[in-house]
Design a protein around this motif. Structure first.
Motif, PDB file in Angstrom:
ATOM      1  N   ASP A  76       3.700 -34.566 -22.359  1.00  0.00           N
ATOM      2  CA  ASP A  76       4.582 -33.463 -21.977  1.00  0.00           C
ATOM      3  C   ASP A  76       4.902 -33.474 -20.488  1.00  0.00           C
ATOM      4  O   ASP A  76       5.994 -33.033 -20.079  1.00  0.00           O
ATOM      5  CB  ASP A  76       3.921 -32.120 -22.326  1.00  0.00           C
ATOM      6  N   VAL A 121       7.244 -28.495 -14.991  1.00  0.00           N
ATOM      7  CA  VAL A 121       6.037 -28.092 -15.720  1.00  0.00           C
ATOM      8  C   VAL A 121       5.241 -27.164 -14.831  1.00  0.00           C
ATOM      9  O   VAL A 121       4.864 -27.531 -13.710  1.00  0.00           O
ATOM     10  CB  VAL A 121       5.188 -29.319 -16.114  1.00  0.00           C
ATOM     11  N   LYS A 174       7.697 -35.753 -15.021  1.00  0.00           N
ATOM     12  CA  LYS A 174       8.249 -34.450 -14.687  1.00  0.00           C
ATOM     13  C   LYS A 174       7.585 -33.879 -13.427  1.00  0.00           C
ATOM     14  O   LYS A 174       6.417 -34.155 -13.156  1.00  0.00           O
ATOM     15  CB  LYS A 174       8.053 -33.474 -15.852  1.00  0.00           C
ATOM     16  N   PRO A 207      -0.381 -28.229 -22.529  1.00  0.00           N
ATOM     17  CA  PRO A 207       0.468 -29.421 -22.461  1.00  0.00           C
ATOM     18  C   PRO A 207      -0.355 -30.699 -22.598  1.00  0.00           C
ATOM     19  O   PRO A 207      -1.561 -30.713 -22.332  1.00  0.00           O
ATOM     20  CB  PRO A 207       1.102 -29.321 -21.073  1.00  0.00           C
ATOM     21  N   THR A 208       0.303 -31.743 -23.028  1.00  0.00           N
ATOM     22  CA  THR A 208      -0.330 -33.057 -23.140  1.00  0.00           C
ATOM     23  C   THR A 208       0.158 -33.946 -21.999  1.00  0.00           C
ATOM     24  O   THR A 208       1.108 -33.600 -21.286  1.00  0.00           O
ATOM     25  CB  THR A 208       0.021 -33.707 -24.480  1.00  0.00           C
ATOM     26  N   ASP A 213      13.110 -28.831 -16.304  1.00  0.00           N
ATOM     27  CA  ASP A 213      12.074 -29.820 -16.633  1.00  0.00           C
ATOM     28  C   ASP A 213      10.813 -29.646 -15.789  1.00  0.00           C
ATOM     29  O   ASP A 213       9.908 -30.480 -15.826  1.00  0.00           O
ATOM     30  CB  ASP A 213      12.601 -31.246 -16.511  1.00  0.00           C
TER      31      ASP A 213
END
Length: 427
Positions: free
Chosen positions: A62, A98, A66, A58-59, A96
């Motif tokens: 991203d 992560v 969240k 992930p960035t 949502d």
């Protein structure tokens, strides 16, 4: 006396409403260091800088805004598998959220196979040099951390059974609420201190479940039969067991006396969570007992946890020749043995030495019928019937089954209704 009883009932009611609070792990200076991380910026940038990933890395874009669940684990360390599967389910439940798994450097190749076989949907980073674990102050996999939408550490190293509660909290906030959470910190600390004092006062005295014993009408057999109990785990030996006439409900004999230090539980209208342990199987003391103690504390109103010191199977031929190892398999089943191996621990659960009170072999087990499956946990409803039975490594499955049993058990409902009526009447 009436006032004392009323205060105890009020305390019990407070505990029951906070049964789903998040429980921290760790003690001493490490816990103090973890507490200092809370409400501070989470080390997300460092985590994302990992060189090797399973799944797409992930960035920052991203994860911005969240909630995050980060946990450390190792494929070769089986107790951490349950957390990986829990994280996978929570990722499905909270769209949502992560999720990032931080894997140990050792066993990285096997992690890829595990992720594919278990269909893990979250990315996993390799902690090649241990820097991520160092930053998170990890002591033992699996450790779990929850970050909020404002990029702050909300919870640092919490118990497995608390993870869903913590995730639901941060997922239910918007970014503004998360960013302003510091303004509520003083109140949260005051609440935590109040709960700590209440819990300490209760733990230092007699358990509330032993003090309050409101009479209630026992449910009928028909009520128990009509309850929607959790499904039993699939048993590959079901057909063979049926031929032996063993299918159907399994009644478990719960010891009535002989408990360690004279602490006899009040199981009337309460679900029993039983585990069988033995000093020869050290994980039953080092891993299972702490887990079971957290369960006793978290579900204190409705659950009684009983740890049974059971008879170990005959020493194998390989062990017979080991004069240092063999004696531990033949320890006497009595309270002196409990004192020797567990006596220095301060436990909330109840311990008893009993050769007769055991759990049956797990489904598919090849163990002899008279050999209890050590490290397994059974959930026994208030009518004494075993409703679910798994190894402790499947605790998340068991926890969901326990929640179901507590919700549908007629005995729990009847006892709670009587207690509530007693409270409304002012004791």
């Amino acid at each position: 006396m009436i006032r004392t009883c009323t205060l105890l009932i009020a305390a019990m009611t407070t505990l029951s409403t906070t049964a789903q609070t998040v429980i921290n792990e760790g003690t001493g200076t490490r816990r103090a260091a973890l507490d200092k991380m809370v409400y501070q910026p989470a080390p997300t940038t460092m985590i994302l800088q990992g060189d090797e990933w399973i799944g797409a890395a992930p960035t920052l874009g991203d994860i911005s805004g969240k909630p995050m669940l980060v946990f450390t684990w190792a494929e070769w360390y089986r107790p951490s598998h349950a957390v990986a599967m829990l994280a996978n389910r929570l990722g499905d439940e909270f769209p949502d959220l992560v999720v990032i798994g931080v894997h140990d450097d050792e066993g990285w190749e096997e992690a890829q196979t595990f992720a594919e076989r278990r269909r893990l949907s979250f990315p996993i980073v390799r902690d090649a040099d241990g820097s991520i674990r160092s930053e998170l102050k990890v002591d033992q996999d699996p450790d779990v951390y929850v970050f909020d939408r404002a990029g702050q550490v909300r919870y640092a190293d919490i118990t497995t059974e608390s993870v869903r509660t913590a995730v639901a909290e941060v997922a239910g906030e918007d970014s503004d609420a998360a960013a302003n959470i510091e303004s509520a910190r003083a109140q949260r600390q005051a609440d935590a201190e109040r709960e700590r004092r209440l819990s300490r006062g209760i733990n230092e005295g007699v358990g509330l479940e032993s003090v309050l014993n409101v009479p209630f009408v026992a449910p009928s057999a028909e009520e128990y039969a009509a309850a929607e109990w959790p499904e039993r785990a699939e048993d590959p030996n079901e057909r063979r067991r049926s031929r032996r006439g063993e299918d159907g409900p399994v009644a478990i004999q719960i010891p009535a006396d002989g408990y360690f230090q004279g602490r006899v539980p009040n199981v009337n209208g309460r679900v029993v969570v039983m585990h069988v342990w033995h000093p020869a199987e050290r994980y039953t003391i080092e891993d299972v007992m702490p887990l079971m103690d957290r369960v006793q504390q978290q579900y204190s109103r409705d659950v009684v946890v009983v740890g049974v010191l059971g008879r170990h199977a005959a020493v194998s031929e390989r062990r017979r020749g080991n004069e240092e190892l063999a004696p531990i398999f033949r320890v006497p089943i009595n309270n002196d043995t409990i004192e020797q191996y567990v006596g220095s621990r301060r436990l909330s659960q109840y311990l008893v030495a009993s050769e007769g009170a055991t759990l049956p072999p797990l489904p598919g087990s090849r163990r002899r019928d008279d050999n209890p499956t050590f490290g397994s946990i059974g959930i026994i409803s208030t009518d004494g019937i075993l409703r679910r039975h798994e190894q402790h490594t499947e605790w998340e499955e068991l926890r969901r089954a326990l929640d179901t049993v507590l919700r549908v058990d007629p005995g729990v409902k009847a006892r709670r209704a009587a207690e509530d009526a007693f409270i409304r009447a002012g004791g």
